[in-house]
Design a protein around this motif. Structure first.
Motif, PDB file in Angstrom:
ATOM      1  N   GLU A   5       0.843  -1.214   0.000  1.00 25.50           N
ATOM      2  CA  GLU A   5       0.000   0.000   0.000  1.00 25.50           C
ATOM      3  C   GLU A   5       0.872   1.256   0.000  1.00 25.50           C
ATOM      4  O   GLU A   5       0.607   2.193  -0.756  1.00 25.50           O
ATOM      5  CB  GLU A   5      -0.935   0.007   1.209  1.00 25.50           C
ATOM      6  N   ARG A   6       1.906   1.279   0.831  1.00 26.96           N
ATOM      7  CA  ARG A   6       2.810   2.445   0.861  1.00 26.96           C
ATOM      8  C   ARG A   6       3.511   2.628  -0.477  1.00 26.96           C
ATOM      9  O   ARG A   6       3.624   3.741  -0.981  1.00 26.96           O
ATOM     10  CB  ARG A   6       3.843   2.303   1.986  1.00 26.96           C
ATOM     11  N   GLY A   7       3.974   1.538  -1.039  1.00 21.32           N
ATOM     12  CA  GLY A   7       4.668   1.606  -2.326  1.00 21.32           C
ATOM     13  C   GLY A   7       3.756   2.092  -3.440  1.00 21.32           C
ATOM     14  O   GLY A   7       4.135   2.968  -4.226  1.00 21.32           O
ATOM     15  N   LEU A   8       2.556   1.555  -3.516  1.00 21.08           N
ATOM     16  CA  LEU A   8       1.619   1.992  -4.554  1.00 21.08           C
ATOM     17  C   LEU A   8       1.224   3.451  -4.368  1.00 21.08           C
ATOM     18  O   LEU A   8       1.110   4.200  -5.339  1.00 21.08           O
ATOM     19  CB  LEU A   8       0.368   1.101  -4.561  1.00 21.08           C
ATOM     20  N   SER A   9       1.023   3.861  -3.133  1.00 21.21           N
ATOM     21  CA  SER A   9       0.693   5.264  -2.858  1.00 21.21           C
ATOM     22  C   SER A   9       1.834   6.176  -3.289  1.00 21.21           C
ATOM     23  O   SER A   9       1.606   7.237  -3.887  1.00 21.21           O
ATOM     24  CB  SER A   9       0.389   5.472  -1.376  1.00 21.21           C
ATOM     25  N   ALA A  10       3.064   5.766  -3.016  1.00 21.13           N
ATOM     26  CA  ALA A  10       4.216   6.578  -3.406  1.00 21.13           C
ATOM     27  C   ALA A  10       4.348   6.655  -4.925  1.00 21.13           C
ATOM     28  O   ALA A  10       4.599   7.732  -5.477  1.00 21.13           O
ATOM     29  CB  ALA A  10       5.501   5.999  -2.789  1.00 21.13           C
TER      30      ALA A  10
ATOM     31  N   ALA B 102       1.908   6.259  -7.155  1.00 18.31           N
ATOM     32  CA  ALA B 102       0.785   7.056  -7.666  1.00 18.31           C
ATOM     33  C   ALA B 102       1.033   8.551  -7.452  1.00 18.31           C
ATOM     34  O   ALA B 102       0.808   9.361  -8.354  1.00 18.31           O
ATOM     35  CB  ALA B 102      -0.514   6.622  -7.005  1.00 18.31           C
ATOM     36  N   ALA B 103       1.501   8.913  -6.274  1.00 18.27           N
ATOM     37  CA  ALA B 103       1.766  10.327  -5.983  1.00 18.27           C
ATOM     38  C   ALA B 103       2.874  10.868  -6.887  1.00 18.27           C
ATOM     39  O   ALA B 103       2.775  11.985  -7.411  1.00 18.27           O
ATOM     40  CB  ALA B 103       2.133  10.505  -4.516  1.00 18.27           C
ATOM     41  N   HIS B 104       3.915  10.083  -7.081  1.00 21.30           N
ATOM     42  CA  HIS B 104       5.030  10.544  -7.917  1.00 21.30           C
ATOM     43  C   HIS B 104       4.605  10.657  -9.382  1.00 21.30           C
ATOM     44  O   HIS B 104       4.954  11.625 -10.065  1.00 21.30           O
ATOM     45  CB  HIS B 104       6.234   9.618  -7.760  1.00 21.30           C
ATOM     46  N   LEU B 105       3.846   9.677  -9.866  1.00 24.20           N
ATOM     47  CA  LEU B 105       3.375   9.729 -11.249  1.00 24.20           C
ATOM     48  C   LEU B 105       2.431  10.915 -11.442  1.00 24.20           C
ATOM     49  O   LEU B 105       2.510  11.615 -12.451  1.00 24.20           O
ATOM     50  CB  LEU B 105       2.685   8.420 -11.633  1.00 24.20           C
ATOM     51  N   GLU B 106       1.576  11.165 -10.465  1.00 23.32           N
ATOM     52  CA  GLU B 106       0.686  12.328 -10.550  1.00 23.32           C
ATOM     53  C   GLU B 106       1.498  13.617 -10.620  1.00 23.32           C
ATOM     54  O   GLU B 106       1.204  14.517 -11.411  1.00 23.32           O
ATOM     55  CB  GLU B 106      -0.269  12.364  -9.353  1.00 23.32           C
ATOM     56  N   HIS B 107       2.550  13.708  -9.815  1.00 21.19           N
ATOM     57  CA  HIS B 107       3.429  14.878  -9.846  1.00 21.19           C
ATOM     58  C   HIS B 107       4.092  15.023 -11.214  1.00 21.19           C
ATOM     59  O   HIS B 107       4.143  16.118 -11.772  1.00 21.19           O
ATOM     60  CB  HIS B 107       4.490  14.779  -8.740  1.00 21.19           C
ATOM     61  N   LEU B 108       4.593  13.922 -11.761  1.00 22.56           N
ATOM     62  CA  LEU B 108       5.244  13.974 -13.077  1.00 22.56           C
ATOM     63  C   LEU B 108       4.276  14.419 -14.163  1.00 22.56           C
ATOM     64  O   LEU B 108       4.617  15.245 -15.016  1.00 22.56           O
ATOM     65  CB  LEU B 108       5.834  12.604 -13.432  1.00 22.56           C
ATOM     66  N   VAL B 109       3.063  13.896 -14.124  1.00 16.13           N
ATOM     67  CA  VAL B 109       2.056  14.253 -15.129  1.00 16.13           C
ATOM     68  C   VAL B 109       1.655  15.713 -14.985  1.00 16.13           C
ATOM     69  O   VAL B 109       1.548  16.451 -15.970  1.00 16.13           O
ATOM     70  CB  VAL B 109       0.831  13.317 -15.029  1.00 16.13           C
ATOM     71  N   THR B 110       1.450  16.158 -13.747  1.00 13.32           N
ATOM     72  CA  THR B 110       1.077  17.547 -13.506  1.00 13.32           C
ATOM     73  C   THR B 110       2.193  18.489 -13.944  1.00 13.32           C
ATOM     74  O   THR B 110       1.938  19.504 -14.584  1.00 13.32           O
ATOM     75  CB  THR B 110       0.762  17.770 -12.015  1.00 13.32           C
TER      76      THR B 110
END
Length: 161
Positions: A126-131, A133-141
């Protein structure tokens, strides 16, 4: 060759897309329409402007989605209670039942997928997937945000303009 981490994520995304296509086959629902229904399920009756913002699409796109969902009996437009110029989009009773079933299936799938992970590993996954997802969202944004224009300034890649 062993698949890369990103290859496994892409496979998971593809499998979800195929499963959704199978589940919606013959219903007239598409991923975009279901997303709008999901948003309405959680946000409640909303204006099309609000829905466009929540779905991160253009007002024209929302109009098309709402028109199609109204035609299929999933949503209805009703007068706004305080703004006579606006209308609200809301789920019909049939769509409310469909969304309740989807939420149940969503929870069941969550449990099924979690059961593939050893209980002792679940928190780390869960921690890994959350990290990720957050990083990919940052990259896309970051990629979607235009860089400020200034002559001779280094670009995000490090070269000069």
């Amino acid at each position: 060759m062993e698949p890369l981490f990103v290859d496994r994520l892409l496979l998971i995304a593809d499998l979800f897309q195929r499963d959704m296509a199978r589940a919606f086959d013959g219903t007239g629902l598409t991923t975009a329409r279901v997303h709008l229904l999901w948003v309405l399920q959680h946000a409640g009756p909303s204006t099309q402007q609000t829905l466009a913002q929540l779905c991160d699409v253009t007002p024209r796109n929302i109009t098309g989605l709402v028109d199609a969902l109204e035609k299929s009996g999933h949503v209805r437009r009703t007068p706004h209670p305080t703004d006579r110029r606006a209308v609200l989009v809301e789920l019909t009773e049939a769509a409310t039942a469909t969304m309740a079933q989807m939420q149940d299936e969503h929870a069941q799938l969550n449990e099924t997928l979690l059961s593939a992970i050893a209980p002792a590993d679940r928190a780390a996954v869960e921690r890994g997937l959350s990290a990720v997802a957050a990083h990919l969202e940052h990259l896309v944004t970051t990629a979607a945000t235009p860089a400020p224009e200034s002559a001779g300034a280094p670009s995000p890649r490090g070269d000069t303009a």
